[in-house]
Design a protein around this motif. Structure first.
Motif, PDB file in Angstrom:
ATOM      1  N   LYS A   1     -11.885  21.153  21.834  1.00 33.91           N
ATOM      2  CA  LYS A   1     -12.686  20.266  20.985  1.00 33.91           C
ATOM      3  C   LYS A   1     -13.517  21.074  19.991  1.00 33.91           C
ATOM      4  N   SER A   2     -14.129  22.137  20.465  1.00 41.22           N
ATOM      5  CA  SER A   2     -14.940  22.984  19.601  1.00 41.22           C
ATOM      6  C   SER A   2     -14.095  23.604  18.492  1.00 41.22           C
ATOM      7  N   GLN A   3     -12.915  24.095  18.838  1.00 44.08           N
ATOM      8  CA  GLN A   3     -12.034  24.700  17.845  1.00 44.08           C
ATOM      9  C   GLN A   3     -11.544  23.667  16.836  1.00 44.08           C
ATOM     10  N   LEU A   4     -11.256  22.448  17.304  1.00 38.66           N
ATOM     11  CA  LEU A   4     -10.795  21.393  16.410  1.00 38.66           C
ATOM     12  C   LEU A   4     -11.838  21.067  15.351  1.00 38.66           C
ATOM     13  N   TYR A   5     -13.081  20.849  15.762  1.00 32.05           N
ATOM     14  CA  TYR A   5     -14.121  20.474  14.794  1.00 32.05           C
ATOM     15  C   TYR A   5     -14.543  21.649  13.922  1.00 32.05           C
ATOM     16  N   TYR A   6     -14.378  22.866  14.432  1.00 31.08           N
ATOM     17  CA  TYR A   6     -14.655  24.035  13.596  1.00 31.08           C
ATOM     18  C   TYR A   6     -13.655  24.120  12.445  1.00 31.08           C
ATOM     19  N   ALA A   7     -12.369  23.887  12.748  1.00 27.26           N
ATOM     20  CA  ALA A   7     -11.345  23.907  11.696  1.00 27.26           C
ATOM     21  C   ALA A   7     -11.507  22.714  10.759  1.00 27.26           C
ATOM     22  N   TYR A   8     -11.815  21.536  11.323  1.00 27.47           N
ATOM     23  CA  TYR A   8     -11.944  20.348  10.473  1.00 27.47           C
ATOM     24  C   TYR A   8     -13.171  20.441   9.569  1.00 27.47           C
ATOM     25  N   ASN A   9     -14.208  21.156   9.996  1.00 29.08           N
ATOM     26  CA  ASN A   9     -15.385  21.327   9.147  1.00 29.08           C
ATOM     27  C   ASN A   9     -15.025  22.046   7.844  1.00 29.08           C
ATOM     28  N   ILE A  10     -14.098  23.015   7.919  1.00 31.16           N
ATOM     29  CA  ILE A  10     -13.639  23.712   6.711  1.00 31.16           C
ATOM     30  C   ILE A  10     -12.905  22.747   5.788  1.00 31.16           C
ATOM     31  N   ILE A  11     -12.067  21.890   6.356  1.00 27.50           N
ATOM     32  CA  ILE A  11     -11.336  20.903   5.553  1.00 27.50           C
ATOM     33  C   ILE A  11     -12.303  19.900   4.930  1.00 27.50           C
ATOM     34  N   ASP A  12     -13.280  19.450   5.711  1.00 21.30           N
ATOM     35  CA  ASP A  12     -14.245  18.471   5.197  1.00 21.30           C
ATOM     36  C   ASP A  12     -15.099  19.064   4.073  1.00 21.30           C
ATOM     37  N   GLU A  13     -15.515  20.321   4.217  1.00 21.07           N
ATOM     38  CA  GLU A  13     -16.275  20.976   3.151  1.00 21.07           C
ATOM     39  C   GLU A  13     -15.440  21.113   1.878  1.00 21.07           C
ATOM     40  N   TYR A  14     -14.162  21.388   2.040  1.00 20.61           N
ATOM     41  CA  TYR A  14     -13.273  21.503   0.880  1.00 20.61           C
ATOM     42  C   TYR A  14     -13.119  20.161   0.162  1.00 20.61           C
ATOM     43  N   ILE A  15     -13.092  19.075   0.930  1.00 21.37           N
ATOM     44  CA  ILE A  15     -12.951  17.744   0.321  1.00 21.37           C
ATOM     45  C   ILE A  15     -14.242  17.336  -0.379  1.00 21.37           C
ATOM     46  N   GLN A  16     -15.390  17.599   0.273  1.00 21.61           N
ATOM     47  CA  GLN A  16     -16.663  17.141  -0.276  1.00 21.61           C
ATOM     48  C   GLN A  16     -17.172  18.005  -1.420  1.00 21.61           C
ATOM     49  N   SER A  17     -16.849  19.301  -1.401  1.00 22.56           N
ATOM     50  CA  SER A  17     -17.377  20.218  -2.413  1.00 22.56           C
ATOM     51  C   SER A  17     -16.317  20.518  -3.467  1.00 22.56           C
ATOM     52  N   PRO A  18     -16.707  20.600  -4.741  1.00 24.61           N
ATOM     53  CA  PRO A  18     -15.724  20.917  -5.797  1.00 24.61           C
ATOM     54  C   PRO A  18     -15.283  22.376  -5.784  1.00 24.61           C
ATOM     55  N   PHE A  19     -16.032  23.249  -5.123  1.00 26.83           N
ATOM     56  CA  PHE A  19     -15.702  24.666  -5.054  1.00 26.83           C
ATOM     57  C   PHE A  19     -15.617  25.094  -3.598  1.00 26.83           C
ATOM     58  N   THR A  20     -14.824  26.129  -3.368  1.00 28.22           N
ATOM     59  CA  THR A  20     -14.665  26.655  -2.022  1.00 28.22           C
ATOM     60  C   THR A  20     -14.439  28.157  -2.071  1.00 28.22           C
ATOM     61  N   SER A  21     -14.874  28.830  -1.033  1.00 25.22           N
ATOM     62  CA  SER A  21     -14.664  30.275  -0.930  1.00 25.22           C
ATOM     63  C   SER A  21     -13.428  30.605  -0.102  1.00 25.22           C
ATOM     64  N   TYR A  22     -12.752  29.580   0.424  1.00 31.35           N
ATOM     65  CA  TYR A  22     -11.580  29.806   1.254  1.00 31.35           C
ATOM     66  C   TYR A  22     -10.320  29.897   0.399  1.00 31.35           C
ATOM     67  N   THR A  23      -9.410  30.767   0.803  1.00 29.91           N
ATOM     68  CA  THR A  23      -8.148  30.921   0.091  1.00 29.91           C
ATOM     69  C   THR A  23      -7.202  29.778   0.467  1.00 29.91           C
ATOM     70  N   PRO A  24      -6.173  29.517  -0.352  1.00 28.90           N
ATOM     71  CA  PRO A  24      -5.206  28.466   0.007  1.00 28.90           C
ATOM     72  C   PRO A  24      -4.531  28.703   1.358  1.00 28.90           C
ATOM     73  N   GLU A  25      -4.283  29.963   1.717  1.00 27.32           N
ATOM     74  CA  GLU A  25      -3.635  30.237   3.000  1.00 27.32           C
ATOM     75  C   GLU A  25      -4.543  29.873   4.171  1.00 27.32           C
ATOM     76  N   ILE A  26      -5.842  30.160   4.062  1.00 23.53           N
ATOM     77  CA  ILE A  26      -6.770  29.803   5.135  1.00 23.53           C
ATOM     78  C   ILE A  26      -6.858  28.283   5.277  1.00 23.53           C
ATOM     79  N   LEU A  27      -6.926  27.578   4.160  1.00 25.07           N
ATOM     80  CA  LEU A  27      -6.951  26.114   4.208  1.00 25.07           C
ATOM     81  C   LEU A  27      -5.654  25.562   4.791  1.00 25.07           C
TER      82      LEU A  27
END
Length: 323
Positions: free
Chosen positions: A113-139
């Protein structure tokens, strides 16, 4: 109250005013009142995000399972408010608390559960924010990893995971995988602000080659060397059922193989064997020396060598011409 030795009323005042230093001085003088102070102190620590100290206070007060109850409430509150990073953190604390009681199955459940929400937090930040520091491969790998752990009770959007995964596939030129994801995506209930973009992508993807880059098409199982295709969305190998272990920075599968020690070997002995340097095998040294001797013999004069010299060829050609 001190003069009348009414220590129970004095403790109530200390707790109400949150004067914990004075309360602990009173504990040192009257050990029998330790539980009356430690329990409200542990609750106060938990409410102020000092859960490590709160957990110790709950254990000292004799209420170890009270920490799990408070953690469950904090986790559900964060999930309701869609604070996925905090949700992941509290699920991890919940997993470690169950590990203290040797609840291994619950530890694994809350760890996932912890790992799932940790990964989904990155996806949610990418959706909500117009900019991201993550590469396409990490996403890409984060969305794929979250899909592997997804279930109906997760309270996260499967559409968002598939949408971001398809978007990164197009960015990374994995058009074959993008086509299969978009075909699944259009069968789900899509938000109105994404529908036009997804329908356009479903048309444009048909003009692209039906191929994927080799490093994104499949993953080789480190245990049985079977190619597992990324379209499976599975966290275990399709052949040997080995569970993949992901790096929580890049979310790529690590080349790790799980092994189990025999029952007759204790945990401490196994750790010592793992940390020990590999033994020096004299047999291997002998074999290596024999190979060197053979190589030395190859350099000697007693070896038959066939040479294709130009002189011999010219002589044979001249003999043919004389004939």
């Amino acid at each position: 109250y001190s003069a009348t030795r009414n220590y129970s009323k004095l403790i109530e005042i200390y707790i109400e005013r949150q004067e914990w230093d004075e309360a602990f001085i009173l504990i040192n003088q009257h050990k029998e009142m330790k539980k009356d102070i430690l329990l409200p102190y542990a609750k106060w620590l938990a409410m102020n995000d000092r859960f490590d100290e709160a957990s110790k206070a709950f254990h000292e007060a004799g209420y170890p399972k009270y920490a799990i109850k408070i953690l469950n409430n904090l986790t559900q509150n964060c999930l309701t408010q869609k604070k996925y990073s905090d949700t992941s953190y509290y699920y991890w604390l919940l997993a470690t608390e169950h590990l203290k009681f040797n609840h291994t199955q619950k530890f694994k459940f809350y760890q996932e559960k912890s790992q799932l929400y940790y990964a989904y937090n990155i996806i949610d930040e990418y959706i909500q924010s117009p900019f991201t520091s993550y590469t396409p491969e990490i996403l890409f790998y984060a969305a794929k990893f979250a899909l592997n752990l997804y279930n109906q009770s997760s309270k996260i959007s499967k559409v968002a995971l598939l949408y971001i995964l398809a978007k990164q596939c197009i960015e990374l030129e994995a058009f074959k995988l993008a086509r299969s994801i978009i075909s699944k995506l259009i069968t789900l209930r899509i938000p109105t602000e994404w529908r036009e973009k997804i329908e356009l992508d479903s048309l444009l993807i048909r003009t692209k080659p039906f191929t994927d880059p080799q490093h994104l098409a499949s993953y080789i199982c480190p245990r049985c060397s079977t190619a597992n295709y990324n379209t499976n969305h599975s966290k275990i190998c399709t052949h040997c059922k080995h569970k993949f272990i992901q790096c929580m920075v890049t979310f790529q599968s690590l080349p790790l193989v799980e092994f189990k020690i025999i029952d007759s070997l204790s945990h401490d002995e196994a750790i010592k064997l793992i940390k020990r340097e590999p033994p020096k095998n004299s047999k291997n040294k002998m074999n290596f020396g024999m190979m060197n001797d053979e190589n030395d013999d190859d350099d000697g004069e007693n070896v038959n060598v066939m040479n294709l010299d130009d002189d011999d060829t010219d002589d044979s050609n001249s003999d043919d011409n004389d004939d």
